[in-house]
Enzyme design. Structure first.
Site, PDB file in Angstrom:
ATOM      1  N   GLY A   1       0.841  -1.200   0.000  1.00 53.90           N
ATOM      2  CA  GLY A   1       0.000   0.000   0.000  1.00 53.90           C
ATOM      3  C   GLY A   1       0.877   1.251   0.000  1.00 53.90           C
ATOM      4  N   GLY A  21      -0.547   4.677  -1.119  1.00 54.17           N
ATOM      5  CA  GLY A  21      -1.700   5.230  -0.403  1.00 54.17           C
ATOM      6  C   GLY A  21      -1.300   6.442   0.426  1.00 54.17           C
ATOM      7  N   GLN A  22      -2.257   6.963   1.194  1.00 52.29           N
ATOM      8  CA  GLN A  22      -2.024   8.210   1.945  1.00 52.29           C
ATOM      9  C   GLN A  22      -0.844   8.077   2.914  1.00 52.29           C
ATOM     10  OE1 GLN A  22      -4.903   9.349   4.904  1.00 52.29           O
ATOM     11  NE2 GLN A  22      -4.286  11.493   4.882  1.00 52.29           N
ATOM     12  N   LYS A  28     -11.510  -3.778  10.934  1.00 62.75           N
ATOM     13  CA  LYS A  28     -10.422  -3.320  11.814  1.00 62.75           C
ATOM     14  C   LYS A  28     -10.512  -4.025  13.169  1.00 62.75           C
ATOM     15  CE  LYS A  28      -8.021  -0.741   9.156  1.00 62.75           C
ATOM     16  NZ  LYS A  28      -6.710  -1.250   8.736  1.00 62.75           N
ATOM     17  N   ILE A  79      -6.094  11.021   9.518  1.00 66.60           N
ATOM     18  CA  ILE A  79      -4.723  11.482   9.266  1.00 66.60           C
ATOM     19  C   ILE A  79      -4.748  12.630   8.255  1.00 66.60           C
ATOM     20  CG2 ILE A  79      -2.407  10.810   8.505  1.00 66.60           C
ATOM     21  CD1 ILE A  79      -3.268   9.270  10.971  1.00 66.60           C
ATOM     22  N   TYR A  89     -15.683  -1.286   7.229  1.00 62.10           N
ATOM     23  CA  TYR A  89     -14.275  -0.957   7.517  1.00 62.10           C
ATOM     24  C   TYR A  89     -13.975  -1.162   9.007  1.00 62.10           C
ATOM     25  CZ  TYR A  89     -10.236   2.219   8.182  1.00 62.10           C
ATOM     26  OH  TYR A  89      -9.029   2.786   8.520  1.00 62.10           O
TER      27      TYR A  89
HETATM   28  C1  AKB Z   1     -11.519   6.878   7.597  1.00 56.69           C
HETATM   29  O1  AKB Z   1     -12.028   7.995   7.711  1.00 56.69           O
HETATM   30  O2  AKB Z   1     -12.128   5.893   7.174  1.00 56.69           O
HETATM   31  C2  AKB Z   1     -10.075   6.710   8.039  1.00 56.69           C
HETATM   32  C3  AKB Z   1      -9.974   6.258   9.451  1.00 56.69           C
HETATM   33  C4  AKB Z   1     -10.385   7.149  10.552  1.00 56.69           C
HETATM   34  O3  AKB Z   1      -9.531   5.171   9.697  1.00 56.69           O
HETATM   35  N1  AKB Z   1      -9.379   7.937   7.862  1.00 56.69           N
END
Ligand code: AKB
Length: 314
Positions: free
Chosen positions: A8, A11-12, A145, A171, A141
């Site tokens: 990755g 990525g950012q 996690k 971030i 997401y």
């Molecule tokens: C998102 O906004 O999905 C990410 C995070 C807070 O993990 N930047």
């Protein structure tokens, strides 16, 4: 000697993590692993390799080719993008992690894998959210996690895989744009302000979220990877905090430099996601176990972002 693969890399976070690692460990010892977006600029100053995290063969090939002993596994589908295609988010985030963990079990490399504030949910305490508390994420997401935190911990205890990670807040970065997150507004807004355009913010003006400037995000990853393992009780999923702010507070801080900047607030589906996340984090466990502390304040970050982007945008 470290032989590092960053998955990755374009990525950012990867975009700034790779140069930081190369500065510390040498260009040749840090491989920029990318998938669909080929590296450009600074990322090409060392080895680059196409890696498909959904293919065990592809990841294994890179591990063997470069004799890798440390992987920063940064590839993920973020919260807002994940809600548009939850099936894809599960595959990339979970199957990808499983492949990396299985290969680590076999080849013995160490792993940095980031979790997120998205692992918390509506029932988690919102202010000063503790390290150990109720976790009931509502986005795909966030579910990946939280499940990833459990899975990495399992591999650490069951197979002695050295896997570590932090729960990143939003971030803010000047090099690469984030993609598909709920906290992306806090980067986009700077581009609009500098281009003299009105910004339409998709979160309510009073939505307080924990955030961090990229240099601190990179520092957290590298510092945790270099910490004494015998002192770590959490392994992956350390709360790390820097500052919290609302869109309105960010607008007002930017206005100190660009007084006629205008923001309109038009919340969309991302509001509900943001409302389910903490407003601030208690990171005392990271502070005491591996000496974490951020360098950047909110005010210093805004000034630095405006300076860097003004220079880049010419
Ligand atoms: C998102 O906004 O999905 C990410 C995070 C807070 O993990 N930047």
């Amino acid at each position: 000697m470290k032989r590092i693969l960053v998955i990755g890399a374009t990525g950012q976070i990867g975009t700034e993590l790779v140069p930081a690692l190369r500065k510390l460990y040498g260009n040749d010892n840090v491989v920029a692993g990318y998938h669909s977006k080929p590296p450009t600029g600074k990322l090409t100053e060392g080895p680059i390799e196409q890696v498909d995290v959904l293919s065990r063969e592809s990841v294994e090939k890179a591990i063997k080719k470069y004799d890798i002993n440390e992987v920063y596994h940064m590839a993920a589908i973020l919260s807002a993008a994940g809600e548009k295609n939850p099936q894809h988010a599960w595959r990339v985030n979970m199957d990808g992690l499983y492949i990396v963990l299985e290969l680590a079990r076999e080849y013995g490399f160490r792993i940095f894998w980031p979790s997120s504030i998205a692992a918390f949910g509506p029932s988690s305490p919102k202010v000063n959210t503790p390290q150990v508390t109720i976790m009931d994420p509502t986005t795909m997401y966030g579910i990946t996690k939280y499940a990833g935190e459990l899975l990495t911990r399992y591999y650490a205890y069951k197979f002695n895989v050295d896997v570590r990670g932090v729960r990143y807040p939003g971030i803010i970065s000047s090099e690469a744009l984030p993609g598909g997150g709920t906290t992306d507004y806090a980067v986009e807004i700077f581009y609009y302000a500098l281009e003299g355009k009105k910004y339409r913010c998709y979160l309510r003006e009073d939505t307080m979220l924990p955030m961090m400037y990229m240099p601190d995000a990179v520092k957290a990853a590298i510092q945790l990877m270099n910490a004494d393992r015998s002192k770590l009780t959490i392994m992956s999923g350390y709360n790390v905090a820097a500052f919290s702010f609302t869109p309105k507070q960010l607008e007002l801080e930017i206005k100190k430099y660009i007084p006629d900047f205008k923001v309109e607030y038009a919340p969309d589906f991302r509001q509900k996601i943001a409302d389910s996340w903490p407003k601030s984090l208690d990171d005392s466990v990271a502070r005491s176990e591996w000496g974490w502390s951020p360098d950047w304040s909110f005010e210093a970050m805004v000034k630095d972002m405006l300076g860097k982007l003004a220079y880049r945008l010419g």
